[in-house]
Design an enzyme around this catalytic site. Structure first.
Site, mmCIF file in Angstrom:
data_model
loop_
_atom_site.group_PDB
_atom_site.id
_atom_site.type_symbol
_atom_site.label_atom_id
_atom_site.label_comp_id
_atom_site.label_asym_id
_atom_site.label_seq_id
_atom_site.Cartn_x
_atom_site.Cartn_y
_atom_site.Cartn_z
ATOM 1 N N TYR A 28 0.839 -1.206 0.000
ATOM 2 C CA TYR A 28 0.000 0.000 0.000
ATOM 3 C C TYR A 28 0.875 1.257 0.000
ATOM 4 O O TYR A 28 0.571 2.210 0.723
ATOM 5 C CB TYR A 28 -0.934 0.015 1.222
ATOM 6 C CG TYR A 28 -1.653 -1.288 1.451
ATOM 7 C CD1 TYR A 28 -2.702 -1.678 0.614
ATOM 8 C CD2 TYR A 28 -1.284 -2.145 2.484
ATOM 9 C CE1 TYR A 28 -3.352 -2.880 0.801
ATOM 10 C CE2 TYR A 28 -1.933 -3.351 2.668
ATOM 11 C CZ TYR A 28 -2.968 -3.712 1.827
ATOM 12 O OH TYR A 28 -3.605 -4.904 2.024
ATOM 13 N N TYR A 155 -12.939 -7.383 5.883
ATOM 14 C CA TYR A 155 -11.727 -7.475 5.057
ATOM 15 C C TYR A 155 -11.453 -8.945 4.794
ATOM 16 O O TYR A 155 -11.410 -9.749 5.737
ATOM 17 C CB TYR A 155 -10.516 -6.844 5.764
ATOM 18 C CG TYR A 155 -9.240 -7.032 4.949
ATOM 19 C CD1 TYR A 155 -8.930 -6.157 3.907
ATOM 20 C CD2 TYR A 155 -8.389 -8.116 5.177
ATOM 21 C CE1 TYR A 155 -7.797 -6.359 3.123
ATOM 22 C CE2 TYR A 155 -7.255 -8.317 4.391
ATOM 23 C CZ TYR A 155 -6.967 -7.434 3.373
ATOM 24 O OH TYR A 155 -5.855 -7.644 2.596
ATOM 25 N N ASP A 256 -14.269 -16.608 7.763
ATOM 26 C CA ASP A 256 -12.867 -16.261 7.500
ATOM 27 C C ASP A 256 -12.206 -16.010 8.855
ATOM 28 O O ASP A 256 -12.373 -14.959 9.461
ATOM 29 C CB ASP A 256 -12.822 -15.013 6.608
ATOM 30 C CG ASP A 256 -11.403 -14.542 6.327
ATOM 31 O OD1 ASP A 256 -10.454 -15.072 6.935
ATOM 32 O OD2 ASP A 256 -11.256 -13.623 5.490
ATOM 33 N N LYS A 285 -2.551 -16.726 8.337
ATOM 34 C CA LYS A 285 -1.732 -15.868 9.193
ATOM 35 C C LYS A 285 -0.929 -16.607 10.274
ATOM 36 O O LYS A 285 0.199 -16.976 10.027
ATOM 37 C CB LYS A 285 -2.592 -14.770 9.803
ATOM 38 C CG LYS A 285 -2.927 -13.678 8.782
ATOM 39 C CD LYS A 285 -3.290 -12.350 9.421
ATOM 40 C CE LYS A 285 -3.280 -11.229 8.404
ATOM 41 N NZ LYS A 285 -4.577 -10.985 7.765
HETATM 42 C C1 LIG Z 1 -4.972 -10.963 6.364
HETATM 43 C C2 LIG Z 1 -6.324 -11.464 6.036
HETATM 44 C C3 LIG Z 1 -6.613 -12.025 4.782
HETATM 45 C C4 LIG Z 1 -5.606 -12.084 3.668
HETATM 46 O O1 LIG Z 1 -4.491 -12.865 3.981
HETATM 47 P P1 LIG Z 1 -3.117 -12.669 3.165
HETATM 48 O O2 LIG Z 1 -2.258 -13.777 3.665
HETATM 49 O O3 LIG Z 1 -2.611 -11.302 3.521
HETATM 50 O O4 LIG Z 1 -3.444 -12.775 1.722
HETATM 51 C C5 LIG Z 1 -7.905 -12.503 4.564
HETATM 52 N N1 LIG Z 1 -8.840 -12.435 5.530
HETATM 53 C C6 LIG Z 1 -8.596 -11.910 6.746
HETATM 54 C C7 LIG Z 1 -9.670 -11.898 7.772
HETATM 55 C C8 LIG Z 1 -7.331 -11.393 7.041
HETATM 56 O O5 LIG Z 1 -7.101 -10.841 8.241
#
Ligand SMILES: *Cc1c(COP(=O)(O)O)cnc(C)c1O
Length: 438
Positions: A28, A155, A256, A285
């Site tokens: 970014y 997100y 997610d 993550k």
């Molecule tokens: C960080 C994140 C993503 C994307 O993961 P990347 O490994 O950065 O592509 C997707 N969903 C959530 C909730 C996140 O915190």
């Protein structure tokens, strides 16, 4: 004669920064007018070593991933041991003990229903895979559907399919109008982990889903914590309400947990705390403890069966580095560290430390809200933060923070000791003061 000369990496900090500015694009960030990036040459425990000799406490866990800190002996040993066997092998037609062991562990810890695991190389791709699963599920049923329903404030990643389900205002929709598919956005879940269920929010969401029920393939949300979309907390009852709405309309629920999984919120997984079984679950993550990029998408047997009964007969995805053995080996070791249960006390200790330390930010000028959940501490500001002023104020306190939007926040490694938690909180408060110029 060589084709090119490999330049050496300079040891000098100023030279490193100059080369970085000349050639390296940061996340970014502008290439032509970049904000400063601080060279890091080592890390150990919860401390980062800057090239200029400074040592700072990491309040970010390297974007929420390094939950056990840096150079953890158990994780280092797992990586070295795997390096001596093989760093990688393709996953088409081949398999390996690391992937199998990791799949077994993920199935065991994510609760009822999650039986099948698809590995990918990043969270965004893991969410893409979840979306693809949902679309292929409906194709398998002979009723193709391609719309998704989500809530505002979310997100889910930076790739195109995932950007389309990020918050339509705070996300990047306006930059890619006409390119992103148009999905459905219910209101943001009401704030407050302990808040009673807001029936008006349920009714608005139910109404939106009912009006589009025949087109919606899946509802996708982050359960209980919206991370990069605004660091907001909502109640597990909201997640349960979404499960009920999905059931009522026969729509899939994708959760997610890339940010919330593996203990960050104080619960093992947010969906388990909410007592909700998703149809599809994304994790990433912290899965490898911040060592290597890896994500996984899990699903129920019913989803897998329908996906594979469609015309393709298979899930149509396959990243080159799928189930990378190095990442899988570290992930297994990381999950075994979590399995000792020490994280519960660690996260509870961080939560108490942040609550005590961040109270000083309440009532400061330009502070809109202060909130803590598990190992997540947030100072929300009025208007966008002055990133540079906050970063420098935190560094002056010996702490690395990376504020964004209107948020000064921390998600420290679980192994952060009480004194360092206090230091992080003090740095955040100092950041809030610097942001307000007081
Ligand atoms: C960080 C994140 C993503 C994307 O993961 P990347 O490994 O950065 O592509 C997707 N969903 C959530 C909730 C996140 O915190």
């Amino acid at each position: 004669m060589t084709d090119f000369v490999t330049p050496g990496v300079p040891a000098d900090t100023a030279e490193l920064i100059a080369l970085d500015r000349a050639h390296v694009w940061h996340p970014y960030a502008s290439m032509t007018d970049p904000t400063p990036a601080y060279p890091v040459v080592g890390a150990s425990g919860v401390r980062l070593q800057f090239a200029d000799g400074r040592e700072v406490v990491d309040g970010m866990s390297s974007w929420w991933a390094a939950i056990h800190g840096y150079r953890h002996p158990v994780l280092d040993a797992a990586a070295r041991d795997q390096l001596d066997r093989m760093s990688h092998v393709m996953f088409g037609g081949l398999t390996h003990p690391g992937a199998i062991g990791l799949a077994q562990r993920l199935v065991a810890i994510t609760g009822e229903g999650m039986e099948h695991v698809f590995f990918s190389d990043s969270g965004s791709v893991g969410v893409e895979v979840a979306i693809k699963m949902a679309l292929q599920y409906w194709r398998g049923r002979g009723e193709p559907r391609q719309r998704l329903l989500t809530v505002r404030g979310g997100y889910h990643g930076d790739t195109f399919a995932t950007m389309a389900v990020c918050d339509p205002v705070g996300g990047m929709h306006h930059l890619f109008t006409g390119v992103l598919p148009e999905h459905l956005f219910a209101p943001r879940p009401p704030d407050g982990y302990d808040a009673p269920l807001d029936e008006a929010w349920v009714a608005a969401t139910a109404d939106l889903l009912a009006r589009h029920a025949g087109e919606v393939a899946a509802v996708i949300v982050e359960p209980t914590v919206q991370g990069a979309g605004g660091m907001r907390f909502h109640s597990p009852a909201c997640v349960r309400a979404l499960r009920e709405l999905c059931d009522a309309h026969g729509v899939l629920l994708i959760l997610d947990e890339i940010a919330t999984g593996f203990g960050r919120t104080g619960a093992w997984f947010a969906h388990l705390a909410a007592d909700v079984v998703p149809d599809i679950l994304c994790v990433g993550k912290a899965m490898t403890g911040g060592y290597l990029s890896m994500a996984a998408t899990l699903c129920t047997p019913a989803v897998a069966a329908s996906v594979c009964s469609g015309e393709a007969g298979a899930l149509m995805h396959g990243p080159t580095y799928m189930a990378n053995p190095l990442a899988a080996a570290v992930a297994c070791a990381n999950l075994d560290l979590l399995a000792t249960g020490a994280w519960r006390e660690q996260v509870a200790g961080i939560e108490a430390g942040l609550r005590a330390g961040l109270a000083a930010a309440d009532g400061l000028p330009k502070v809109a809200d202060v909130r803590v959940l598990g190992a997540i501490g947030v100072i929300e500001t009025v208007g966008p933060v002055d990133v540079r002023a906050v970063t420098e104020a935190a560094l002056a306190h010996g702490v690395w923070l990376r504020p964004f939007s209107n948020l000064i926040y921390t998600m420290p490694p679980y192994v952060t000791g009480a004194a360092d938690v206090t230091r992080i909180a003090a740095a955040m408060v100092a950041g809030a003061r610097a942001n307000a110029g007081v």
